[in-house]
Design a protein around this motif. Sequence first.
Motif, mmCIF file in Angstrom:
data_model
loop_
_atom_site.group_PDB
_atom_site.id
_atom_site.type_symbol
_atom_site.label_atom_id
_atom_site.label_comp_id
_atom_site.label_asym_id
_atom_site.label_seq_id
_atom_site.Cartn_x
_atom_site.Cartn_y
_atom_site.Cartn_z
ATOM 1 N N ASP A 306 0.770 -5.749 25.530
ATOM 2 C CA ASP A 306 0.056 -5.091 26.245
ATOM 3 C C ASP A 306 0.127 -3.693 26.656
ATOM 4 N N GLY A 307 0.777 -3.056 25.612
ATOM 5 C CA GLY A 307 0.886 -1.708 25.689
ATOM 6 C C GLY A 307 2.102 -0.957 26.376
ATOM 7 N N THR A 308 2.591 -1.771 27.287
ATOM 8 C CA THR A 308 3.944 -1.353 27.878
ATOM 9 C C THR A 308 5.287 -1.317 26.871
ATOM 10 N N ILE A 309 6.102 -0.328 27.260
ATOM 11 C CA ILE A 309 6.995 -0.082 26.373
ATOM 12 C C ILE A 309 8.268 -0.712 26.852
ATOM 13 N N ARG A 310 8.886 -1.165 25.714
ATOM 14 C CA ARG A 310 10.219 -2.146 26.064
ATOM 15 C C ARG A 310 11.424 -1.161 26.166
ATOM 16 N N LYS A 311 12.207 -1.508 27.110
ATOM 17 C CA LYS A 311 13.146 -0.582 27.460
ATOM 18 C C LYS A 311 14.147 -0.355 26.303
ATOM 19 N N VAL A 312 14.593 0.907 25.960
ATOM 20 C CA VAL A 312 15.360 1.181 24.814
ATOM 21 C C VAL A 312 16.797 1.085 25.420
ATOM 22 N N ILE A 313 17.634 0.410 24.561
ATOM 23 C CA ILE A 313 19.160 0.380 24.799
ATOM 24 C C ILE A 313 19.637 1.353 24.133
ATOM 25 N N PRO A 314 20.437 2.370 24.660
ATOM 26 C CA PRO A 314 21.092 3.384 23.622
ATOM 27 C C PRO A 314 22.140 2.804 22.731
ATOM 28 N N THR A 315 22.126 3.128 21.392
ATOM 29 C CA THR A 315 22.978 2.849 20.483
ATOM 30 C C THR A 315 23.894 3.791 20.018
#
Length: 452
Positions: A306-315
């Motif tokens: 739907d165009g929303t951004i998946r949360k980024v987990i820092p690595t």
Amino acid sequence: MMIQPLLKKILFVILVFSLARSGYAQNPLITNQYTADPSARVFGDRVYIYPSHDILCTEGKGRIGWFCMEDYHVFSSSNLTDWKDHGVIVSQDKVPWVDPAGYSMWAPDCISRNGKYYFYFPSRARDTVANGKGFSIGVAVSDTPIGPFVPQSEPIKKVQGIDPNVFIDKDGQAYLYWSQGNIYGAKLKENMLELASDPVILQELPSEGLKEGPYVFERNGKYYMTYPHVQNKIERLEYAIGDNPLGPFRKAGVIMDESSTGCWTNHHSIVNFKKQWYLFYHHNDLSPNFDKNRSIRADSLLFNTDGTIRKVIPTLRGIGLSSALKEIQLDRYSDLSRNGVKVDFLDTANRMMGWKATLAQSDAWIRYNAVDFSVSKLKKLHVRAWSAQGAVLEIRVNKIDGPLIDKVNIGSSTDWKLVTSSKASVLRGVHDLFVVLKSADPVSVDWIRFEK
């Protein structure tokens, strides 16, 4: 008579560290200086990063205990792994309107148009009567992404604030965004040096808490306004979506949560490079006790349908393939066993030397993903390690009990040593590496590297 062997040892150590710390590790991307506020741009077949450059304030040089920045570097990479420092492109003592003792060259941005490169940067002005109190935003122009950049003699009129960001829409209209309490936007003239409209406050963004660092991009006809926001005490990265570059925007979610270790600021950019989106941001990896000296990072960014951004987990592992022929920093791991592994600095007196990974109990393991073995079949394995009692390491691919590449005996020593094995055997391709301790005594590993 002992001078020559000692000199050889010193030169070897210098060579080892100069090679190992030149940018082969992943997060942070740069380990020989502090960098923050990364503005990443794709120009041609390379990614260019225009960060601010943190330094430590001293007596008579900036405000002690606060942010201190006097110039800008630019870095670039064609593979997202090896980053080249192209040196200083703008400094506070070379810009006519900037206070040369301000040490306030904060977050910048850069954009390309009509064969020119426009570098936007904020700073305090030497003439506050003409340019207003607080921060102004100026422009430096170049024929190449790496300079030389020539600063304009005056900052942009009608703009007061920090964190400039420039976006060029598909119809060719350019926009400038910045922050000063609110987030502002305005159209730019074709010359990219002047406003073509009066500034407006962008609507429907959070009304409470600090928000700054706007970064706008377009995807599938939607405009994403992304920004750091203090919901509690630490900045997190949030975003809003609109149908127009100047909004209104509707709040859509969080890109990255607050720092788990307490780094107060975050500042970012988002780019698409070779059909993959990436988030560039910063953290205080190299300065864990002082969050005004930061280091830039990057991780992959994904969208939902739907165009929303998946949360980024820092690595720590970050992005890009790591060549098997270069030092693989195991301390920038992808995963590790729950017990028996510790990561710490090689030298707390000089944290820019990087980190080490210590495997402290039998069967403790570290996984480092996406290592490129596409070159000719490799037969040698080098391990820089240290074990007081001696240890045995198994190097495997793709899983903990996957195919065995090599079994390396690390002899006992009182300092770091380079251990070489000529028994390594691995198929071509891209593999995840697993390093497993197969002895009872602990071992610290700096890096491993393969050779033909």
